[in-house]
Design a protein around this motif. Sequence first.
Motif, PDB file in Angstrom:
ATOM      1  N   ALA A 118       1.520   3.791  -6.331  1.00  0.00           N
ATOM      2  CA  ALA A 118       2.742   4.525  -5.982  1.00  0.00           C
ATOM      3  C   ALA A 118       2.996   5.739  -6.872  1.00  0.00           C
ATOM      4  N   ILE A 126       5.434  10.367  -1.300  1.00  0.00           N
ATOM      5  CA  ILE A 126       4.681   9.126  -1.424  1.00  0.00           C
ATOM      6  C   ILE A 126       5.518   8.015  -0.813  1.00  0.00           C
ATOM      7  N   ASP A 134       0.848  -1.189   0.000  1.00  0.00           N
ATOM      8  CA  ASP A 134       0.000   0.000   0.000  1.00  0.00           C
ATOM      9  C   ASP A 134       0.885   1.241   0.000  1.00  0.00           C
ATOM     10  N   TYR A 135       0.298   2.353  -0.488  1.00  0.00           N
ATOM     11  CA  TYR A 135       1.042   3.612  -0.524  1.00  0.00           C
ATOM     12  C   TYR A 135       0.169   4.733   0.020  1.00  0.00           C
ATOM     13  N   ARG A 136       0.835   5.703   0.674  1.00  0.00           N
ATOM     14  CA  ARG A 136       0.151   6.875   1.205  1.00  0.00           C
ATOM     15  C   ARG A 136       0.966   8.111   0.870  1.00  0.00           C
ATOM     16  N   GLU A 173       5.642   3.919   1.066  1.00  0.00           N
ATOM     17  CA  GLU A 173       4.989   2.616   1.230  1.00  0.00           C
ATOM     18  C   GLU A 173       4.527   2.505   2.669  1.00  0.00           C
ATOM     19  N   GLU A 174       3.200   2.422   2.850  1.00  0.00           N
ATOM     20  CA  GLU A 174       2.620   2.446   4.184  1.00  0.00           C
ATOM     21  C   GLU A 174       1.224   1.846   4.114  1.00  0.00           C
TER      22      GLU A 174
END
Length: 313
Positions: free
Chosen positions: A40, A70, A11-13, A72-73
């Motif tokens: 991403a 951005i 997941d991406y935030r 990866e979280e």
Amino acid sequence: MLRAYADRMPDYRAHFDFDIRFANGGGLAGSGFRLDLPGAHATEDEIARLLIAHLGLALVDEVELRGVRIVEEAHRGSRGVDAPSPAAGGTRVVDLSHPIRAGLVTYPGLPAPTITPHLTREDSRARYAPGTEFAMDIIHMIGNTGTYLDSPFHRYADGSDLAGLDLSSLVGLRAEVFHLEDAWDVSRRGIRSATLADRDVRGAAVLLHTGWDGWFGQPEYGEGAPFLTGEAAQWLIDAGAVLVGIDSVNIDDTESGGERPAHSLLLGAGVHVVEHLTNLGALPPRGARFTAAPPAVEGFGTFPVRAFAEVPA
């Protein structure tokens, strides 16, 4: 840091500051904001649209983003990012229960289970045909053992006992998972309604992932644990939740001098409570189906469950 969901793509935030100006005047600013992304490589225009959708804003004129990163979280359930849908491979099952064993201390101060044989395999050989043997064992335990569900009868003498529960309120519930490992600290352990208010929880199992299950079975598990505040419990009732689960020692503050507002409110409204969950970090914020069904024991208020979630593969 949140544990990644097993067998899923990362997941991406986005992390950023923002200024929003409205077409009819006024504005809104934020710093250190974090937002779920579908991938991403989201552009700033896409992030701005997701921000508007997440905040539920109307008549937006301009959005300015600053310091966009951005990373990866694990997703936290931002509105505007679709929940995962079942793939061709169907679903996978995530176990959310602590195993029960002899001597297990679930809640400090309550008795641990004992397991003794009623019929050993050796003794059974004299009762059955050659080559056929069985083991029959006796377990003696309090209902508050391992991962368990509280029915209204646990709190109220005239409430529904385990045998009176509607299975439809325990099986295959839409799960809204709140990943809160970094949303509380020792000085403010109570989970408040404002932390939960960005989700539609009507008809859902609300699962509170605090990470406290990492202490399960250790003395630290019973001290300084996170809990659900009474006002948050009332908000969940008003919002239509049907079940609330937590991976902590209790859904209430056990250091409050005996008050139990979350239990009293939730069970009084017929909302089931599941305590001592584990492995909630393996679930996405949305898209899972939760099950926690106890045996139908008459005149009993709480009992262990095999809690699990079905997650799109």
